[in-house]
Design a protein around this motif. Structure first.
Motif, PDB file in Angstrom:
ATOM      1  N   ASP A  69       2.185   5.233 -16.170  1.00  0.00           N
ATOM      2  CA  ASP A  69       1.360   4.157 -16.694  1.00  0.00           C
ATOM      3  C   ASP A  69       0.729   3.436 -15.515  1.00  0.00           C
ATOM      4  O   ASP A  69       1.352   2.575 -14.892  1.00  0.00           O
ATOM      5  CB  ASP A  69       2.193   3.191 -17.539  1.00  0.00           C
ATOM      6  CG  ASP A  69       1.347   2.096 -18.181  1.00  0.00           C
ATOM      7  OD1 ASP A  69       1.920   1.229 -18.864  1.00  0.00           O
ATOM      8  OD2 ASP A  69       0.105   2.092 -18.004  1.00  0.00           O
ATOM      9  N   GLY A  70      -0.482   3.831 -15.204  1.00  0.00           N
ATOM     10  CA  GLY A  70      -1.178   3.200 -14.078  1.00  0.00           C
ATOM     11  C   GLY A  70      -0.461   3.481 -12.766  1.00  0.00           C
ATOM     12  O   GLY A  70      -0.204   4.636 -12.417  1.00  0.00           O
ATOM     13  N   ARG A  71      -0.091   2.412 -12.076  1.00  0.00           N
ATOM     14  CA  ARG A  71       0.591   2.583 -10.776  1.00  0.00           C
ATOM     15  C   ARG A  71       2.075   2.910 -10.917  1.00  0.00           C
ATOM     16  O   ARG A  71       2.745   3.161  -9.915  1.00  0.00           O
ATOM     17  CB  ARG A  71       0.432   1.298  -9.960  1.00  0.00           C
ATOM     18  CG  ARG A  71      -1.004   0.955  -9.571  1.00  0.00           C
ATOM     19  CD  ARG A  71      -1.063  -0.255  -8.649  1.00  0.00           C
ATOM     20  NE  ARG A  71      -0.528  -1.464  -9.263  1.00  0.00           N
ATOM     21  CZ  ARG A  71       0.565  -2.087  -8.844  1.00  0.00           C
ATOM     22  NH1 ARG A  71       1.260  -1.608  -7.820  1.00  0.00           N
ATOM     23  NH2 ARG A  71       0.973  -3.188  -9.452  1.00  0.00           N
TER      24      ARG A  71
ATOM     25  N   SER B  25      14.220   7.271 -11.753  1.00  0.00           N
ATOM     26  CA  SER B  25      13.611   6.511 -10.673  1.00  0.00           C
ATOM     27  C   SER B  25      12.269   5.965 -11.139  1.00  0.00           C
ATOM     28  O   SER B  25      11.621   6.523 -12.024  1.00  0.00           O
ATOM     29  CB  SER B  25      13.431   7.383  -9.423  1.00  0.00           C
ATOM     30  OG  SER B  25      12.602   8.488  -9.699  1.00  0.00           O
ATOM     31  N   LEU B  26      11.912   4.866 -10.536  1.00  0.00           N
ATOM     32  CA  LEU B  26      10.627   4.218 -10.792  1.00  0.00           C
ATOM     33  C   LEU B  26       9.820   4.278  -9.509  1.00  0.00           C
ATOM     34  O   LEU B  26      10.298   3.839  -8.459  1.00  0.00           O
ATOM     35  CB  LEU B  26      10.831   2.765 -11.209  1.00  0.00           C
ATOM     36  CG  LEU B  26       9.573   1.916 -11.360  1.00  0.00           C
ATOM     37  CD1 LEU B  26       8.746   2.400 -12.551  1.00  0.00           C
ATOM     38  CD2 LEU B  26       9.915   0.440 -11.525  1.00  0.00           C
ATOM     39  N   HIS B  27       8.623   4.840  -9.604  1.00  0.00           N
ATOM     40  CA  HIS B  27       7.727   4.903  -8.465  1.00  0.00           C
ATOM     41  C   HIS B  27       6.571   3.940  -8.697  1.00  0.00           C
ATOM     42  O   HIS B  27       5.949   3.968  -9.773  1.00  0.00           O
ATOM     43  CB  HIS B  27       7.181   6.323  -8.264  1.00  0.00           C
ATOM     44  CG  HIS B  27       8.226   7.312  -7.860  1.00  0.00           C
ATOM     45  ND1 HIS B  27       7.931   8.419  -7.076  1.00  0.00           N
ATOM     46  CD2 HIS B  27       9.561   7.364  -8.098  1.00  0.00           C
ATOM     47  CE1 HIS B  27       9.041   9.107  -6.864  1.00  0.00           C
ATOM     48  NE2 HIS B  27      10.038   8.500  -7.475  1.00  0.00           N
ATOM     49  N   ILE B  28       6.282   3.152  -7.681  1.00  0.00           N
ATOM     50  CA  ILE B  28       5.151   2.230  -7.753  1.00  0.00           C
ATOM     51  C   ILE B  28       4.232   2.592  -6.586  1.00  0.00           C
ATOM     52  O   ILE B  28       4.628   2.537  -5.421  1.00  0.00           O
ATOM     53  CB  ILE B  28       5.604   0.764  -7.608  1.00  0.00           C
ATOM     54  CG1 ILE B  28       6.683   0.428  -8.638  1.00  0.00           C
ATOM     55  CG2 ILE B  28       4.403  -0.168  -7.768  1.00  0.00           C
ATOM     56  CD1 ILE B  28       7.305  -0.958  -8.444  1.00  0.00           C
ATOM     57  N   VAL B  29       3.005   2.991  -6.940  1.00  0.00           N
ATOM     58  CA  VAL B  29       2.086   3.358  -5.862  1.00  0.00           C
ATOM     59  C   VAL B  29       0.646   3.030  -6.256  1.00  0.00           C
ATOM     60  O   VAL B  29       0.226   3.391  -7.363  1.00  0.00           O
ATOM     61  CB  VAL B  29       2.259   4.853  -5.475  1.00  0.00           C
ATOM     62  CG1 VAL B  29       2.068   5.743  -6.696  1.00  0.00           C
ATOM     63  CG2 VAL B  29       1.279   5.265  -4.388  1.00  0.00           C
TER      64      VAL B  29
ATOM     65  N   GLY C 137       2.165  -8.609  -5.536  1.00  0.00           N
ATOM     66  CA  GLY C 137       2.595  -9.102  -6.840  1.00  0.00           C
ATOM     67  C   GLY C 137       3.723  -8.284  -7.451  1.00  0.00           C
ATOM     68  O   GLY C 137       4.315  -8.701  -8.452  1.00  0.00           O
ATOM     69  N   ASP C 138       4.027  -7.150  -6.848  1.00  0.00           N
ATOM     70  CA  ASP C 138       5.142  -6.331  -7.334  1.00  0.00           C
ATOM     71  C   ASP C 138       6.486  -6.874  -6.859  1.00  0.00           C
ATOM     72  O   ASP C 138       7.544  -6.402  -7.308  1.00  0.00           O
ATOM     73  CB  ASP C 138       4.993  -4.883  -6.864  1.00  0.00           C
ATOM     74  CG  ASP C 138       3.757  -4.207  -7.429  1.00  0.00           C
ATOM     75  OD1 ASP C 138       3.204  -3.316  -6.738  1.00  0.00           O
ATOM     76  OD2 ASP C 138       3.329  -4.568  -8.547  1.00  0.00           O
TER      77      ASP C 138
ATOM     78  N   GLY D 229       0.792  -1.224   0.000  1.00  0.00           N
ATOM     79  CA  GLY D 229       0.000   0.000   0.000  1.00  0.00           C
ATOM     80  C   GLY D 229       0.829   1.281   0.000  1.00  0.00           C
ATOM     81  O   GLY D 229       0.318   2.347  -0.335  1.00  0.00           O
ATOM     82  N   ARG D 230       2.104   1.148   0.367  1.00  0.00           N
ATOM     83  CA  ARG D 230       2.971   2.330   0.386  1.00  0.00           C
ATOM     84  C   ARG D 230       3.640   2.509  -0.972  1.00  0.00           C
ATOM     85  O   ARG D 230       3.474   1.706  -1.878  1.00  0.00           O
ATOM     86  CB  ARG D 230       4.031   2.181   1.484  1.00  0.00           C
ATOM     87  CG  ARG D 230       3.486   1.868   2.855  1.00  0.00           C
ATOM     88  CD  ARG D 230       2.655   3.018   3.421  1.00  0.00           C
ATOM     89  NE  ARG D 230       3.479   4.141   3.829  1.00  0.00           N
ATOM     90  CZ  ARG D 230       3.930   4.333   5.076  1.00  0.00           C
ATOM     91  NH1 ARG D 230       3.651   3.451   6.023  1.00  0.00           N
ATOM     92  NH2 ARG D 230       4.645   5.392   5.369  1.00  0.00           N
ATOM     93  N   ILE D 231       4.429   3.553  -1.093  1.00  0.00           N
ATOM     94  CA  ILE D 231       5.122   3.822  -2.345  1.00  0.00           C
ATOM     95  C   ILE D 231       6.482   3.116  -2.369  1.00  0.00           C
ATOM     96  O   ILE D 231       7.204   3.121  -1.374  1.00  0.00           O
ATOM     97  CB  ILE D 231       5.291   5.346  -2.572  1.00  0.00           C
ATOM     98  CG1 ILE D 231       5.946   5.632  -3.915  1.00  0.00           C
ATOM     99  CG2 ILE D 231       6.094   5.975  -1.429  1.00  0.00           C
ATOM    100  CD1 ILE D 231       5.931   7.102  -4.303  1.00  0.00           C
TER     101      ILE D 231
END
Lengths: 114, 116
Positions: free
Chosen positions: A59-61, A74-78, A83-84, A16-18
């Motif tokens: 692109d999405g998250r 940098s790549l941010h996933i949020v 599954g990441d 749930g976090r970044i």
């Protein structure tokens, strides 16, 4: 001569976090940057890319940021999801018509904690 | 599934031997790339073929060679194998439309080579 560097071999993030994965490069001729995700026993899977004429692509998250002056992306996933959890490779290419070989970093293992 | 296939999945052989790794690109893709991933390393570019012709070479040893056939599948030949050749070998393909837009590479599942 490591032209693409991922200085963090591993990263753990709460679900749930970044998640923020970093990549530095040294070759100023690189003009296209990509992130690949890799699960065990599988080949890398393309995730997101950015051209050097942009500083952000979403692109999405997933969002990739490029700072050309610092030679840093940098790549941010949020929000981060279980599954990441995978190894993330940063890759770069210096466009040369007909030859788009990729130079990869050594990868960052991302673990999402439920 | 990326559409790129590689065989075999695993290969165990002895030093001094020769092996052949096979790659079938995605349908319609003309470019094939070979990469080597050694333990805890990133993927290292070896060689690229485009429509049957060698297009670019990276850090490929002289003991290694590759070719791309008329049906566009590619083979990577590794000879006089050494312990240090143990690695994952990935094949990737891209469409190479000829435009100035970058064409993403799609990777196969890899062949794990173990040299004993």
């Amino acid at each position: 001569d490591q032209q693409v560097k991922q200085n963090s071999p591993s990263l753990s993030v709460q679900e749930g976090r970044i998640s923020i994965l970093n990549c530095d490069y040294t070759n100023s001729m690189f003009d296209y940057f990509l992130w690949y995700k890799k699960y065990p026993a599988e080949g890398p899977t393309f995730l997101i890319s950015i051209s050097s004429i942009k500083d952000k692509n979403e692109d999405g998250r997933f969002t990739v940021f490029l700072n050309k002056s610092a030679k840093h992306l940098s790549l941010h996933i949020v929000p981060s999801q279980p599954g990441d959890s995978a190894v993330y490779f940063c890759a770069a290419s210096a466009f040369n018509f007909g030859n788009e070989k990729l130079t990869f970093g050594t990868g960052t293992r991302l673990t999402i904690i439920p | 599934d990326s559409g790129v296939t590689q065989t075999p999945k695993h290969l165990i052989t002895a030093t001094g031997q020769r092996v052949t790794l096979r790659c079938s690109p995605r349908s319609g893709d003309l470019s094939v790339y070979w990469y080597q991933q050694s333990l805890d390393q990133g993927l290292q570019f070896l060689i690229q073929y485009y429509n049957g012709e060698e297009r670019a070479k990276g850090n490929i040893l002289e003991r290694f060679s590759a070719q791309q056939f008329p049906d566009l599948h590619s083979e990577l030949n590794l000879s006089s194998l050494e312990l240090g050749d143990s690695a994952l070998y990935f094949c990737a393909s891209s469409v190479q439309t000829g435009s100035l837009a970058y064409n993403e590479q799609f990777f196969g599942p890899g062949t794990r080579l173990t040299v004993l």
